[in-house]
Design a protein around this motif. Structure first.
Motif, short mmCIF file in Angstrom:
data_model
loop_
_atom_site.label_atom_id
_atom_site.label_comp_id
_atom_site.label_asym_id
_atom_site.label_seq_id
_atom_site.Cartn_x
_atom_site.Cartn_y
_atom_site.Cartn_z
N GLY A 175 0.81 -1.21 0.00
CA GLY A 175 0.00 0.00 0.00
C GLY A 175 0.83 1.25 0.00
N GLY A 176 0.29 2.30 0.62
CA GLY A 176 0.89 3.62 0.55
C GLY A 176 2.27 3.74 1.14
N VAL A 177 2.68 2.81 2.00
CA VAL A 177 4.00 2.91 2.62
C VAL A 177 5.13 2.92 1.59
N ILE A 178 4.93 2.26 0.44
CA ILE A 178 6.02 2.22 -0.55
C ILE A 178 6.19 3.56 -1.26
N THR A 179 5.29 4.51 -1.03
CA THR A 179 5.44 5.83 -1.66
C THR A 179 6.35 6.74 -0.83
N TYR A 180 6.79 6.28 0.34
CA TYR A 180 7.66 7.07 1.20
C TYR A 180 9.11 6.66 1.02
N GLU A 227 1.41 2.59 -9.69
CA GLU A 227 2.47 3.31 -10.41
C GLU A 227 3.78 3.30 -9.63
N GLN A 228 3.69 3.47 -8.32
CA GLN A 228 4.90 3.44 -7.50
C GLN A 228 5.52 2.06 -7.51
N LEU A 229 4.69 1.04 -7.48
CA LEU A 229 5.19 -0.33 -7.54
C LEU A 229 5.88 -0.60 -8.87
N CYS A 230 5.32 -0.10 -9.95
CA CYS A 230 5.96 -0.23 -11.26
C CYS A 230 7.34 0.42 -11.27
N GLN A 231 7.45 1.59 -10.64
CA GLN A 231 8.74 2.26 -10.56
C GLN A 231 9.75 1.44 -9.78
#
Length: 257
Positions: A175-180, A227-231
């Motif tokens: 979830g959102g934690v990977i955006t940090y 999208e963050q996971l793709c990056q």
């Protein structure tokens, strides 16, 4: 692209004024299914009616350790009775687990292992909460082995712990934690895990993405998590559709939806 939010709390009061419109917006974005876990006995008992009101919603039933203060020794029997009676409406048992930030680990463990037994009885996956408790969860898995896998919600452990859960038949909630940027350990682990072992989630209304702190999180943020996971996995545009399908199929197969 089609998505499933594998963990969101759309029944929470934060969404009372916007819920119908929000679900419609999710559908327009391709977020086809929204899995709402159970967290207390009373709330779990209410979820069948909630799901009937919203065709995109799928539900679990369980007792979250955060609400241990509300727990009564009769709750496990009532939860069992309810889940057996409404087995066809459920896609999972949980949210359940062990949390070291909360007192009475012995009671938490007993409740958690009852959930494992119940999931095995009903042939359902588990939605597992953890906080500083991977070792305790592993001990419970040795005493009471889950037969139908599940998802480790908001996974934030080591690569070794991730591999352990995968061997037990579990997938990892992302979830959102990977955006940090500060979450380097989790970001690195997720980057190394094959897509068939990952599920997308928002934990709405909690766990806002980086740049959205202080705002109510919603399932509409799920494409941003993707999208963050793709990056992180260095997946470029020509391969995103295939990657997304792998994630969708992984979730669909686990919860049989």
């Amino acid at each position: 692209m089609a998505f499933i939010d594998s963990h969101c709390h759309l029944d929470f009061t934060e969404f009372d004024a916007t819920r119908s419109k929000l679900i419609q917006q999710c559908q327009q974005l391709g977020i086809e299914k929204l899995i709402v876990p159970g967290i207390t006995l009373a709330q779990s008992l209410s979820l069948c009616a909630f799901a009937k009101q919203h065709s995109a919603v799928r539900i679990g039933a369980g007792l979250h350790p955060y609400f241990l203060a509300e727990y009564h020794h009769s709750h496990l029997a009532k939860l069992t009775e309810f889940t057996v009676q409404h087995r066809q409406q459920l896609v999972a048992i949980g949210e359940c687990g062990i949390d070291r930030s909360i007192d009475d680990i012995v009671l938490q463990t007993q409740i958690f292992e009852h959930h494992i037994d119940l999931a095995n009885q009903l042939e359902l996956p588990l939605i597992v909460h953890h906080r500083q408790s991977h070792d305790l969860i592993a001990q419970s898995f040795k005493r009471c082995k889950p037969k139908y896998g599940g998802v480790i919600h908001a996974f934030s452990g080591s690569l070794q712990q991730a591999q352990y859960y995968i061997k037990q038949g579990f997938k990892l909630g992302v979830g959102g934690v990977i955006t940090y940027q500060r979450a380097q350990k989790t970001r690195s682990v997720v980057a190394h895990i094959a897509p068939e072992h990952l599920l997308l989630e928002t934990d709405a209304p909690a766990m806002p993405l980086a740049g959205f702190q202080g705002q109510i999180n919603t399932p509409l943020q799920l494409p941003l998590v993707f999208e963050q996971l793709c990056q992180l996995k260095q997946i470029t545009t020509p391969y995103k559709a295939g990657f997304q399908k792998q994630l969708y199929d992984s979730c669909s197969e686990l919860f049989r939806i």
